[in-house]
Every structure is written in C-alpha cells, then in structure tokens.
Design a protein around this motif. Structure first.
Motif, short mmCIF file in Angstrom:
data_model
loop_
_atom_site.label_atom_id
_atom_site.label_comp_id
_atom_site.label_asym_id
_atom_site.label_seq_id
_atom_site.Cartn_x
_atom_site.Cartn_y
_atom_site.Cartn_z
N THR A 1 -11.21 10.58 18.41
CA THR A 1 -10.14 10.57 19.42
C THR A 1 -9.24 9.36 19.26
OG1 THR A 1 -11.65 11.68 20.98
CG2 THR A 1 -9.68 10.63 21.91
N MET B 1 -5.23 9.41 18.31
CA MET B 1 -4.20 8.86 19.18
C MET B 1 -3.37 7.82 18.45
SD MET B 1 -4.20 10.67 21.75
CE MET B 1 -2.84 9.79 22.53
N SER C 1 -0.92 9.89 16.60
CA SER C 1 0.07 10.45 17.52
C SER C 1 1.08 9.39 17.94
CB SER C 1 -0.63 11.02 18.75
OG SER C 1 -1.36 12.19 18.43
N ALA D 1 -5.99 15.04 22.89
CA ALA D 1 -5.44 14.29 21.76
C ALA D 1 -5.01 15.24 20.64
CB ALA D 1 -6.47 13.29 21.24
#
Length: 309
Positions: free
Chosen positions: A98, A102, A105, A241
């Motif tokens: 995760t 992120m 992202s 996510a």
C-alpha cells in the motif's frame, strides 16, 4: 584521534565488509585521504542536468516545453523505481504494498497537477511555431511510459479491445505487441501500414519492450496484488490505493494531457494534427482507449462510464 568503543565497532564492521569482498581495509581507509568532499552540485550533477536543454528554435517558450517533458521523464523513472521494488519483492507485506503504491500515485498526482504548465504556461502562438520543428517526434514515443504500463497490469488490459478475444496469456509476445492499444495510433487506418513515428519508436525500443512484457508477465502490480493473502486483497486501504492509481493514470492524467493538447492543436493556428501524425483524439481519450489496469476492482457501472466527461 581517540579510539572510542564506537569507533572500534565501526572499524570492526568495516573490516568484515571488506574481507567479504576480498579487499584490504587499510587501502580503502587510505583512499579517504585523497577523496574530495562531496558537494550538492556534484552529488546531484547539477551542471550536467541544467545543460540538457537544447532548443531547436529561438522561441523562449520552447524551453518551457523541453524542461516540462524532461521533468516528466524523471518522474516516470521514479515511478519505475518504486514499481521495481514492489514487483521484485517475493512476498510484499500489505502495508509495504500500500505504501509503495501510494508513492507511485503521488508521483502521478504531481504529473497530473502539472498540466497547467502546459495548458497555461506557454503562448499558443509560440507553441504553434516551434511545434513544427518537432515533427515527426511525439510524446507518444516516451518509452518509460510504456514500461510503466507493462509493469502495472496484465498484458491483456493493454491490448486493443477489438482484439482481446483472440489473445490470451499463451499468445507469443511478438503477436501481442502488434495488437497493443497504442499501435492503432501509429498506423494508417486504410492500409494498416505503420507510420515513421512508430517505426522509429520500435526500432529504438521494441527489443526492450518485448523483454519487459515477458519479465512483468507474472510480477506486474496486479499479479503481485493477486499473490497477497485473500484477506489482504480485501483490505480497504489497499483497494483504495489500487483504484486511485488506476484512475489517476488512466483517466485524470490522460484527460489532463488531452485537454492541454486541445488548447493548442485546436487553436485554429495550425493543421489540427498531432506532430507525430496520430489520430490524437481517439488515441488519447480514455473512453476510446478503454485502458484499465485493474478492471476487477471496478463496478460494471464504473467500467461502462470509464472516461466519460
């Protein structure tokens, strides 16, 4: 120098380190006598970095265009760096998965938010003049962006949707490559012949692309997600996510790019064609591409309206 317990412990660790590679500790310590102190500009290679911007014209806004795309490529490299760590981790923990997702992202968030530099940061008149010197080059030819795609999802999700029924995981990579969604943007729709844009792109990168397609076949982000324990695959934060990344890359980023292109290409000051000669509206718009990294994480309604404005 006083040899404290801490200093002695460091020397012991150095001895262990250099013995492990059959090196003499004394030689490396003596080398420190002649080593120059590190500076910010040497470490970052500032001079080299700031001399990579070479204009083809005398128009000032071309420099904005060059630097903006170089920043994009640096961010693409950061994304690939993070994906590599995640994909090549044999058993990534859910928290690690995760957190890395992120990070990726956030890099794409930066890219998306930066489109104002393109959309509002250049004079249309200047752009329409210097862009003619760029033909037949195109942002289409960003190899790192293609590598991000290969590393993010199963190859079938990058295949032109018209041919997906005829391709599966056993299809030779060479055949799958010829049916990737972006191939259509580089071909004459009547003859099927490839444009100079895509021929040069393949001449430079096809061998690399085929290797990466094979390498990430079983370790792309989706495959790594499916290798997690079933309970972890239902983790709300991880699913959030995954969806954020998918939406950011395949809708937000793409639409930002498309809208910036519209401002200039449809300004009425040029031919209305992309520099590389692609059918840029259909190539860029997500509702035509139907490129979705993680389709299993979206509802039927969301998939139906993918990319709708």
């Amino acid at each position: 120098m006083e040899i404290t317990n801490n200093t002695h412990e460091i020397l012991v660790h150095l001895e262990d380190k250099f013995q492990a590679i059959n090196q003499k500790t004394e030689t490396h310590l003596e080398g420190l006598l002649w080593a120059k102190p590190i500076t910010y500009w040497d470490y970052i290679q500032t001079d080299a970095l700031l001399n990579l911007q070479i204009q083809r014209t005398t128009l000032p806004d071309e420099m904005v265009f060059i630097m903006y795309h170089q920043v994009n490529e640096l961010l693409f490299k950061m994304i690939l760096w993070e994906i590599h760590q995640l994909s090549h981790n044999p058993k990534p923990a859910t928290d690690f998965f995760t957190e890395r997702l992120m990070r990726i992202s956030r890099y794409f968030d930066m890219l998306t938010q930066s489109f104002d530099i393109m959309g509002d940061g250049m004079e249309v008149e200047q752009y329409m003049k210097f862009r003619n010197t760029l033909t037949p080059a195109s942002g289409f030819q960003s190899a790192q962006y293609r590598l991000i795609e290969f590393a993010s999802t199963d190859l079938i999700n990058l295949i032109d949707y018209r041919f997906r029924a005829t391709i599966n995981r056993n299809t030779p990579y060479e055949h799958a490559f010829e049916h990737l969604y972006w191939q259509a943007a580089g071909k004459d729709h009547q003859t099927g012949e490839k444009s100079f844009l895509i021929l040069e792109f393949e001449r430079k990168y096809k061998a690399l692309f085929l290797r990466e397609m094979e390498e990430y076949n079983t370790i792309n982000l989706w495959q790594k997600f499916k290798q997690l324990p079933e309970v972890d695959q239902k983790n709300p934060e991880l699913i959030k996510a995954m969806r954020h990344y998918d939406h950011t890359v395949n809708i937000t980023w793409v639409m930002g790019h498309l809208n910036a292109a519209r401002k200039y290409i449809e300004s009425g000051q040029g031919s209305g064609e992309a520099t590389g000669g692609s059918d840029w509206k259909k190539y860029m718009h997500p509702k035509y591409q139907r490129r979705i990294f993680f389709p299993e994480l979206w509802t039927e309604e969301e998939l139906k309206n993918w990319g709708a404005e």
